[in-house]
Write an enzyme that holds these catalytic residues in place. Structure first.
Site, PDB file in Angstrom:
ATOM      1  N   GLY A   1       0.782  -1.234   0.000  1.00  0.00           N
ATOM      2  CA  GLY A   1       0.000   0.000   0.000  1.00  0.00           C
ATOM      3  C   GLY A   1       0.810   1.279   0.000  1.00  0.00           C
TER       4      GLY A   1
ATOM      5  N   GLU B   1       3.742   4.078   6.089  1.00  0.00           N
ATOM      6  CA  GLU B   1       2.459   3.370   5.966  1.00  0.00           C
ATOM      7  C   GLU B   1       1.505   4.135   5.059  1.00  0.00           C
ATOM      8  OE1 GLU B   1       0.760   0.885   6.283  1.00  0.00           O
ATOM      9  OE2 GLU B   1       0.880  -0.144   8.196  1.00  0.00           O
ATOM     10  N   ASP B   2       0.561   3.405   4.466  1.00  0.00           N
ATOM     11  CA  ASP B   2      -0.464   4.086   3.669  1.00  0.00           C
ATOM     12  C   ASP B   2      -1.573   4.646   4.550  1.00  0.00           C
ATOM     13  OD1 ASP B   2      -1.450   1.549   4.348  1.00  0.00           O
ATOM     14  OD2 ASP B   2      -2.184   1.064   2.348  1.00  0.00           O
TER      15      ASP B   2
ATOM     16  N   ASP C   1      -5.718   2.357  10.321  1.00  0.00           N
ATOM     17  CA  ASP C   1      -7.165   2.193  10.393  1.00  0.00           C
ATOM     18  C   ASP C   1      -7.523   1.650  11.788  1.00  0.00           C
ATOM     19  OD1 ASP C   1      -9.804   2.020   9.303  1.00  0.00           O
ATOM     20  OD2 ASP C   1      -9.480  -0.066   8.756  1.00  0.00           O
TER      21      ASP C   1
ATOM     22  N   LYS D   1      -7.223   7.099  10.182  1.00  0.00           N
ATOM     23  CA  LYS D   1      -8.677   7.054  10.425  1.00  0.00           C
ATOM     24  C   LYS D   1      -8.898   6.842  11.923  1.00  0.00           C
ATOM     25  CE  LYS D   1     -10.498   4.687   6.317  1.00  0.00           C
ATOM     26  NZ  LYS D   1     -11.072   3.411   5.858  1.00  0.00           N
TER      27      LYS D   1
ATOM     28  N   PHE E   1     -14.133   4.468   2.883  1.00  0.00           N
ATOM     29  CA  PHE E   1     -13.150   3.614   2.220  1.00  0.00           C
ATOM     30  C   PHE E   1     -12.585   4.379   1.029  1.00  0.00           C
ATOM     31  CE2 PHE E   1     -11.387   0.216  -0.302  1.00  0.00           C
ATOM     32  CZ  PHE E   1     -10.777  -0.550   0.678  1.00  0.00           C
ATOM     33  N   VAL E   2     -11.269   4.482   1.009  1.00  0.00           N
ATOM     34  CA  VAL E   2     -10.622   5.248  -0.059  1.00  0.00           C
ATOM     35  C   VAL E   2      -9.630   4.368  -0.816  1.00  0.00           C
ATOM     36  CG1 VAL E   2     -10.891   7.557   0.960  1.00  0.00           C
ATOM     37  CG2 VAL E   2      -8.944   6.135   1.634  1.00  0.00           C
TER      38      VAL E   2
ATOM     39  N   ASP F   1      -5.665   0.204  -2.207  1.00  0.00           N
ATOM     40  CA  ASP F   1      -6.332  -0.679  -3.165  1.00  0.00           C
ATOM     41  C   ASP F   1      -7.657  -1.242  -2.653  1.00  0.00           C
ATOM     42  OD1 ASP F   1      -5.158  -2.444  -1.179  1.00  0.00           O
ATOM     43  OD2 ASP F   1      -5.586  -4.072  -2.564  1.00  0.00           O
TER      44      ASP F   1
ATOM     45  N   ARG G   1      -4.619   1.041  -7.245  1.00  0.00           N
ATOM     46  CA  ARG G   1      -3.383   1.595  -6.650  1.00  0.00           C
ATOM     47  C   ARG G   1      -2.776   2.672  -7.542  1.00  0.00           C
ATOM     48  NH1 ARG G   1      -1.956  -1.709  -2.291  1.00  0.00           N
ATOM     49  NH2 ARG G   1      -2.143  -3.946  -2.617  1.00  0.00           N
TER      50      ARG G   1
HETATM   51  P1  IMP Z   1      -5.267  -1.558  10.150  1.00  0.00           P
HETATM   52  O1  IMP Z   1      -6.765  -1.790  10.234  1.00  0.00           O
HETATM   53  O2  IMP Z   1      -4.875  -0.276  10.826  1.00  0.00           O
HETATM   54  O3  IMP Z   1      -4.532  -2.753  10.643  1.00  0.00           O
HETATM   55  O4  IMP Z   1      -4.939  -1.369   8.627  1.00  0.00           O
HETATM   56  C1  IMP Z   1      -4.905  -2.472   7.795  1.00  0.00           C
HETATM   57  C2  IMP Z   1      -4.818  -2.156   6.357  1.00  0.00           C
HETATM   58  O5  IMP Z   1      -6.152  -2.008   5.892  1.00  0.00           O
HETATM   59  C3  IMP Z   1      -4.129  -0.895   5.885  1.00  0.00           C
HETATM   60  O6  IMP Z   1      -2.712  -0.994   5.815  1.00  0.00           O
HETATM   61  C4  IMP Z   1      -4.726  -0.778   4.498  1.00  0.00           C
HETATM   62  O7  IMP Z   1      -4.009  -1.576   3.583  1.00  0.00           O
HETATM   63  C5  IMP Z   1      -6.121  -1.329   4.697  1.00  0.00           C
HETATM   64  N1  IMP Z   1      -7.105  -0.244   4.724  1.00  0.00           N
HETATM   65  C6  IMP Z   1      -7.704   0.313   5.780  1.00  0.00           C
HETATM   66  N2  IMP Z   1      -8.566   1.287   5.397  1.00  0.00           N
HETATM   67  C7  IMP Z   1      -8.472   1.341   4.039  1.00  0.00           C
HETATM   68  C8  IMP Z   1      -9.093   2.145   3.026  1.00  0.00           C
HETATM   69  O8  IMP Z   1      -9.902   3.057   3.271  1.00  0.00           O
HETATM   70  N3  IMP Z   1      -8.723   1.867   1.749  1.00  0.00           N
HETATM   71  C9  IMP Z   1      -7.837   0.902   1.405  1.00  0.00           C
HETATM   72  N4  IMP Z   1      -7.225   0.144   2.320  1.00  0.00           N
HETATM   73  C10 IMP Z   1      -7.542   0.359   3.622  1.00  0.00           C
END
Ligand code: IMP
Length: 180
Positions: A48, A103-104, A107, A135, A156-157, A163, A169
Site C-alpha cells: 500500500g 504506511e499508507d 485504520d 482514520k 473507504f478510499v 487498493d 493503486r
Molecule cells: P489496520 O486496520 O490499521 O490494521 O490497517 C490495515 C490495512 O487495511 C491498511 O494498511 C490498508 O491496507 C487497509 N485499509 C484500511 N482502510 C483502508 C481504506 O480506506 N482503503 C484501502 N485500504 C484500507
C-alpha cells in the site's frame, strides 16, 4: 467527478495529486528536521505505501536507506479479528538504526502495532511511523503514527497506493469508493 482510468468510476476525489504532493513536501521537511544528523532506514510497508514512500523519500534531506517490509492484514471476521501476517522482512540490519515505517493508512491500528512489535525485536535505536492517512474513528487498539498526512473520516478510499483487491493503486489521487 467520474475519472475512470479504465476502472469503475470513482465518485469523489478526496485528496488530489496536487494536495498530496504539497503535503508530502511538508512531511519531508518535518521528518528531515526530526532526523537531522541521524542514520535512518525508511521501511515502505508493502504494497500500500509503495507510491507514498517513493515520493516521500525524495523529499528527505537526511542520510536514509530505503528498504521494505510486507504484511497482509486480514479484515474483521476473515481469520481472527485484526490478525496480521508477515510476508517479508527488510533486507538491511536494523540494529542501532533509526527506523521510519512508511504506511499508507492507520485504520484499526492492528497492523501498525504488529509492525512495531516485530521491528523492536531487531534492536533499532528508534521506531517511528509516518502514515499518509489516519482514520482515528476506526481504532480498535491504541496505535500512534508520529507523522500523519491527513486525518480522514470512516470512508473507504483508494488510489495513490491504496487498493481494493489489488486494484486502483495506480490512481494519482486518493478517491472515495462507496461500498457496493
Ligand atoms: P489496520 O486496520 O490499521 O490494521 O490497517 C490495515 C490495512 O487495511 C491498511 O494498511 C490498508 O491496507 C487497509 N485499509 C484500511 N482502510 C483502508 C481504506 O480506506 N482503503 C484501502 N485500504 C484500507
Amino acid at each position: 467527478m467520474g475519472v475512470t482510468l479504465g476502472h469503475p468510476p470513482i465518485p469523489a476525489v478526496v485528496y488530489s495529486a496536487e494536495a498530496i504532493a504539497t503535503r508530502v513536501q511538508q512531511l519531508g521537511r518535518e521528518i528531515s528536521a526530526h532526523y537531522r544528523y541521524k542514520e535512518v532506514i525508511a521501511l515502505a510497508v508493502m504494497n500500500g505505501a509503495m507510491l507514498f514512500a517513493a515520493d516521500l523519500v525524495r523529499q528527505l534531506d537526511v542520510d536514509v536507506a530505503l528498504d521494505s517490509i510486507t504484511v497482509r492484514s486480514y479484515e474483521q471476521g476473515t481469520v481472527s479479528p485484526g490478525s496480521v501476517e508477515l510476508l517479508s522482512r527488510p533486507t538491511r540490519t536494523l540494529s542501532g538504526k533509526h527506523v521510519l515505517l512508511i504506511e499508507d493508512i492507520v485504520d484499526t491500528g492492528h497492523t501498525l502495532n504488529f509492525l512495531k512489535a516485530i521491528l523492536w525485536e531487531t534492536g533499532p535505536a528508534t521506531v517511528s511511523c509516518v502514515s499518509l492517512l489516519n482514520k482515528p474513528v476506526r481504532r480498535q487498539t491504541e496505535a500512534y503514527a508520529d507523522f500523519i498526512g491527513f486525518d480522514i473520516d470512516d470512508v473507504f478510499v483508494v488510489g495513490y497506493g491504496l487498493d481494493l483487491d489489488g486494484r486502483y493503486r495506480n490512481l494519482p489521487y486518493v478517491g472515495w469508493l462507496p461500498s457496493l
